[in-house]
Scaffold this active site. Structure first.
Site, PDB file in Angstrom:
ATOM      1  CG  ASN A  94       0.782 -38.373  45.154  1.00  0.00           C
ATOM      2  OD1 ASN A  94       0.398 -39.452  44.703  1.00  0.00           O
ATOM      3  ND2 ASN A  94      -0.020 -37.558  45.826  1.00  0.00           N
ATOM      4  CE  LYS A 101      -1.841 -35.099  43.481  1.00  0.00           C
ATOM      5  NZ  LYS A 101      -2.519 -33.890  43.865  1.00  0.00           N
ATOM      6  N   GLY A 154      -2.163 -28.789  43.795  1.00  0.00           N
ATOM      7  CA  GLY A 154      -2.818 -28.856  42.495  1.00  0.00           C
ATOM      8  C   GLY A 154      -3.445 -27.543  42.059  1.00  0.00           C
ATOM      9  CB  SER A 186       1.790 -25.657  43.243  1.00  0.00           C
ATOM     10  OG  SER A 186       0.407 -25.959  43.133  1.00  0.00           O
TER      11      SER A 186
HETATM   12  C1  PEP Z   1       0.540 -33.720  46.005  1.00  0.00           C
HETATM   13  O1  PEP Z   1      -0.206 -34.425  45.376  1.00  0.00           O
HETATM   14  O2  PEP Z   1       0.983 -34.132  47.073  1.00  0.00           O
HETATM   15  C2  PEP Z   1       0.897 -32.402  45.474  1.00  0.00           C
HETATM   16  C3  PEP Z   1       1.642 -31.625  46.196  1.00  0.00           C
HETATM   17  O3  PEP Z   1       0.392 -32.061  44.232  1.00  0.00           O
HETATM   18  P1  PEP Z   1       0.845 -30.802  43.325  1.00  0.00           P
HETATM   19  O4  PEP Z   1       2.357 -30.820  43.266  1.00  0.00           O
HETATM   20  O5  PEP Z   1       0.235 -31.081  41.976  1.00  0.00           O
HETATM   21  O6  PEP Z   1       0.329 -29.583  43.957  1.00  0.00           O
END
Ligand code: PEP
Length: 252
Positions: free
Chosen positions: A9, A11, A173, A213
């Protein structure tokens, strides 16, 4: 049995040129991987270019969001039909950022899932509790509500199009991953919910991804858990080297 899914993802990151550069690198490194499904979800403005680069590849393209109506007076929105038109095979719905920052409700998410299913698209349906909910023992109640309301009136045969992503909000995140055991417990609980709301066979077939994460150094432990069928990756999906390492998680 359940083909793992590794989804990135992106974003609100990357220009069209940067997006193309990233998928060209992924295509070189991972296009030969056939034992898992690989999905990338770029920003809207890069979707078509990315879909063109990946047209002959086994890497699928996903929208990050959609509106549950295919056309009409809905300024600024993008529909499942339009995502399909440019080559998307999946769309993410219910991401915690959409729930928290844009006030999306379970009912709205349910409408999106139905609209995507009608268009024949795959759905990556995100659920997960906040830290406050976990610490006040509401986690199971929250997950139950999100599954019950998000999948309301979705028949068992349409569930083949749905992948669930368990993403504890406190792990997104933040660099704080759920421990393997915390993730495994939540996944087993979600599978139990699917068994209760549908049946054992469907629960056994539905893919449940972990997100929060996920990094090259924790993916192997997470993927070794019986009920974890893949990962939804944010930050670490923006760097080809990290995402390729995640795609190459240690197979049991
Ligand atoms: C996400 O955006 O779905 C996500 C899990 O982000 P991250 O891996 O950065 O925590």
């Amino acid at each position: 049995m359940r083909k793992p899914v590794i989804a990135g993802n992106w974003k609100l990151h990357k220009t069209v040129a940067e997006s193309i550069q990233l998928v060209e690198a992924l295509n070189r490194e991972a296009a030969g991987v056939s034992d898992i499904e690989i999905v990338v979800a770029p920003v809207y403005t890069a979707l078509q270019n990315v879909a063109e680069v990946l047209a002959e590849s086994n890497i699928a393209v996903a929208g990050q969001n959609c509106y549950p109506v295919n056309s009409g007076a809905f300024t600024g929105e993008v529909s499942p039909a339009l995502l399909k038109d440019i080559g998307c095979r999946y769309c993410i719905v219910g991401h915690s950022e959409r729930r928290q920052l844009f006030g999306e409700t379970d009912a709205f998410i349910n409408a999106k899932i139905k609209a995507l299913i009608s268009e024949g698209l795959g759905v990556i349906f995100c659920i997960g509790e906040t830290l406050e909910e976990r610490e006040s023992d509401q986690m199971y109640e929250v997950l139950t509500r999100q599954i019950r309301e998000g999948l309301k009136d979705i028949p068992a045969d349409a569930m083949q199009q749905v992948v669930i992503a368990y993403e504890p909000v406190w792990a997104i995140g933040t660099g704080k991953t759920a421990t393997n055991q915390q993730a495994a417990e939540a996944h087993a609980f979600i599978r139990g919910l699917l068994q209760g709301f549908y049946n054992e066979e469907l629960a056994g077939q539905t893919r449940i991804l972990y997100g929060g994460s996920v990094k090259p150094d924790n993916v192997d432990g997470l993927m070794a858990q019986e009920d974890i069928d893949g990962t939804l990756v944010g930050g670490a999906s923006l760097k080809a080297e990290d995402f390729v390492r995640i795609i190459n998680f240690k197979r049991g």
